[in-house]
Design a protein around this motif. Sequence first.
Motif, PDB file in Angstrom:
ATOM      1  N   TYR A  64       0.376  -7.286   8.956  1.00  0.00           N
ATOM      2  CA  TYR A  64       1.486  -6.688   9.454  1.00  0.00           C
ATOM      3  C   TYR A  64       2.199  -7.396  10.499  1.00  0.00           C
ATOM      4  O   TYR A  64       2.947  -6.893  11.180  1.00  0.00           O
ATOM      5  CB  TYR A  64       1.247  -5.210  10.091  1.00  0.00           C
ATOM      6  CG  TYR A  64       0.140  -4.469   9.262  1.00  0.00           C
ATOM      7  CD1 TYR A  64       0.672  -4.072   8.082  1.00  0.00           C
ATOM      8  CD2 TYR A  64      -1.295  -4.450   9.642  1.00  0.00           C
ATOM      9  CE1 TYR A  64      -0.201  -3.134   7.198  1.00  0.00           C
ATOM     10  CE2 TYR A  64      -2.257  -3.620   8.678  1.00  0.00           C
ATOM     11  CZ  TYR A  64      -1.602  -3.249   7.486  1.00  0.00           C
ATOM     12  OH  TYR A  64      -2.459  -2.375   6.817  1.00  0.00           O
ATOM     13  N   SER A  91      -4.043   1.530   8.999  1.00  0.00           N
ATOM     14  CA  SER A  91      -2.939   2.318   9.779  1.00  0.00           C
ATOM     15  C   SER A  91      -3.109   2.450  11.493  1.00  0.00           C
ATOM     16  O   SER A  91      -2.113   2.457  12.170  1.00  0.00           O
ATOM     17  CB  SER A  91      -3.036   3.911   9.197  1.00  0.00           C
ATOM     18  OG  SER A  91      -4.125   4.500   9.594  1.00  0.00           O
ATOM     19  N   ARG A 137      -1.539  -0.827  12.349  1.00  0.00           N
ATOM     20  CA  ARG A 137      -0.134  -0.662  12.365  1.00  0.00           C
ATOM     21  C   ARG A 137       0.684   0.198  13.674  1.00  0.00           C
ATOM     22  O   ARG A 137       1.427  -0.207  14.186  1.00  0.00           O
ATOM     23  CB  ARG A 137       0.507   0.126  10.964  1.00  0.00           C
ATOM     24  CG  ARG A 137       0.188  -0.807   9.716  1.00  0.00           C
ATOM     25  CD  ARG A 137       0.979  -0.191   8.870  1.00  0.00           C
ATOM     26  NE  ARG A 137       0.340   1.069   8.172  1.00  0.00           N
ATOM     27  CZ  ARG A 137       0.845   2.054   7.832  1.00  0.00           C
ATOM     28  NH1 ARG A 137       2.043   2.404   8.359  1.00  0.00           N
ATOM     29  NH2 ARG A 137       0.229   3.019   7.281  1.00  0.00           N
ATOM     30  N   TYR A 145       4.715  -5.856   6.483  1.00  0.00           N
ATOM     31  CA  TYR A 145       5.087  -5.201   7.579  1.00  0.00           C
ATOM     32  C   TYR A 145       5.817  -5.959   8.747  1.00  0.00           C
ATOM     33  O   TYR A 145       5.517  -6.912   8.993  1.00  0.00           O
ATOM     34  CB  TYR A 145       3.714  -4.477   8.268  1.00  0.00           C
ATOM     35  CG  TYR A 145       4.136  -3.576   9.479  1.00  0.00           C
ATOM     36  CD1 TYR A 145       4.442  -2.432   9.466  1.00  0.00           C
ATOM     37  CD2 TYR A 145       4.302  -4.355  10.650  1.00  0.00           C
ATOM     38  CE1 TYR A 145       4.581  -1.240  10.239  1.00  0.00           C
ATOM     39  CE2 TYR A 145       4.382  -3.151  11.682  1.00  0.00           C
ATOM     40  CZ  TYR A 145       4.500  -1.730  11.712  1.00  0.00           C
ATOM     41  OH  TYR A 145       4.863  -1.120  12.588  1.00  0.00           O
TER      42      TYR A 145
END
Length: 416
Positions: free
Chosen positions: A7, A200, A203, A246
Motif C-alpha cells: 500500500y 485493511s 491500510r 494503494y
Amino acid sequence: MGSVTEYGARYIIPSSATRSFSGRTLQELLQIALRVEFATIPPYLTAMYSIKDKGSEAYQFVRGVVLEEMIHLNLAANLLNAVGGEPELVVPPGRGNPFPPRYPAHLSEDAEDGGPYLQLMAASAELFRSTFMRIEQPAQPDAPPQEAGFSTIGQLYAAILAKFEEYDHDTGKYDAARQSERWNFGNSGGTVIIVRDLDSAKRAINEIVEQGEGADMTGELRDPDYRVREPWGQYEYYGPRADGTYGPVLGTPLELSHYFKFKAIADGTTPLPPTYPMIANPGREKYENALAVELSDLFDHAYSALVDDLQKALRGDKDLFFTRVVPAMRVTLPGLATELMQTTIAPAGYTAADPTAGPAFRYVPARERRRSAALDRLIADLGTGRYRGGSDTLGATLRRIRENQPAADEGEYGDV
C-alpha cells in the motif's frame, strides 16, 4: 531488518534486538494512539478559532488538519474495536493518568520525555514552527518501532503494525460490528476504513501516517530529503487505485500534508491573518470579568458533553456522531470560543487590544456539569445582544445539550 511495502508506505520492522518492548498488548497500544490523536485536537482548534478571517487560507489549512485528525481518531477506534477493545477517552482520577488532558500538557506520558508540550495559544508563526510542525513532522523511514518511550508518532504506529501482524498470526479474529465509516465533517482528505483483516488494518494505519504524522523528533529533517524518501508526503487523499495499488488517487485534490500546511504558515508562505488577543492557556481562574468566567464554564461543559458523546460514538453508537458530535463541533464550540476570544479578562470598559479569554478545554464530570446554570442563562439571553455569537442554530444546539444532560443517578461520569 525486514520491511513491509504494501500500500505504498514502507514500515521498517527491525529485529527484536533493536525494538523497544513494553509488554503492552495491542489494545493498550491502540488506546495510546487514540489518545495521542485526540490530544492534538484542542490545541489545533484553539489556534484555528483565534484566526479572525475564517475565509483565509491559513484558517482553512488548520481546519483541514482538524478534520483529518477526527478521521484519524475514527480509524484508531476502528482498529481498536476490530480486536475487541473499547475506545476510552474519559479516564477518571485514580485509574491512571486522567484523560482528557488538562492543558498545558505533554502529548503523551508514553512518549519519550512526554513528547511535544501542548499549549492552548492564539495562532502564531512560532506556535506552528515550534509545536505543530514538531508533532506532524514526517517520519524517517528507518525509525524503529517503539512501544514505550517513542520519540515519534510514527514509531508508535510501526509498533502497532508489528503487533497486528502477531495478532493476525495468533488469532486472526476481527470484529466490524462497532466500527463506523459514517464519519465526515465535509471536504477533507482521508478515507474511513472498516478493519476486517490484516490487509485493511495496514491500510488504516497507512491512512493515518501518510497524511503527515510520524515525526522524527530527534533531528531536523530537510525538506528535499523528505520528498525523496517519502514521495507522497504532500498529498492528502489516499486510497485503492485503478491499477490495484494503494496511494495518492489521481483526480482528487492535491493538498499539502499536515506538516507542510503548518510549515507554509510558519514560513509566511501562507499569510497568517490577525488573531484575537487571547491569553495563553486560558482558564476561569485567570479572569476578573464575571462574563468571561460564565462563558468559560459553559464552554467546558459543552466540550465535556462532546467528549462523552464522542466516546459513545467511537464505541458503536453511530447516530450520535451526526446528531450531537457534528453540531457541537460545527456550531457550539466555535460560537462559544469566538465569544470568549471577544471578551476581555478584566471587567468591561477596556480597549479591544486588551487580553481576552479563550477556551480552556477542561473536562468536567457529568455530575458537576448538572450543577451549572450557565447553559440556561445563555439560552435565555440569546437574541438579547448580550452574546455577540447568539443565533438560532447555536440556541438549538445548546438546548439539545441541555436535554441530553445525564440523570442525577448516572454517577460522576454519567454513563460513559
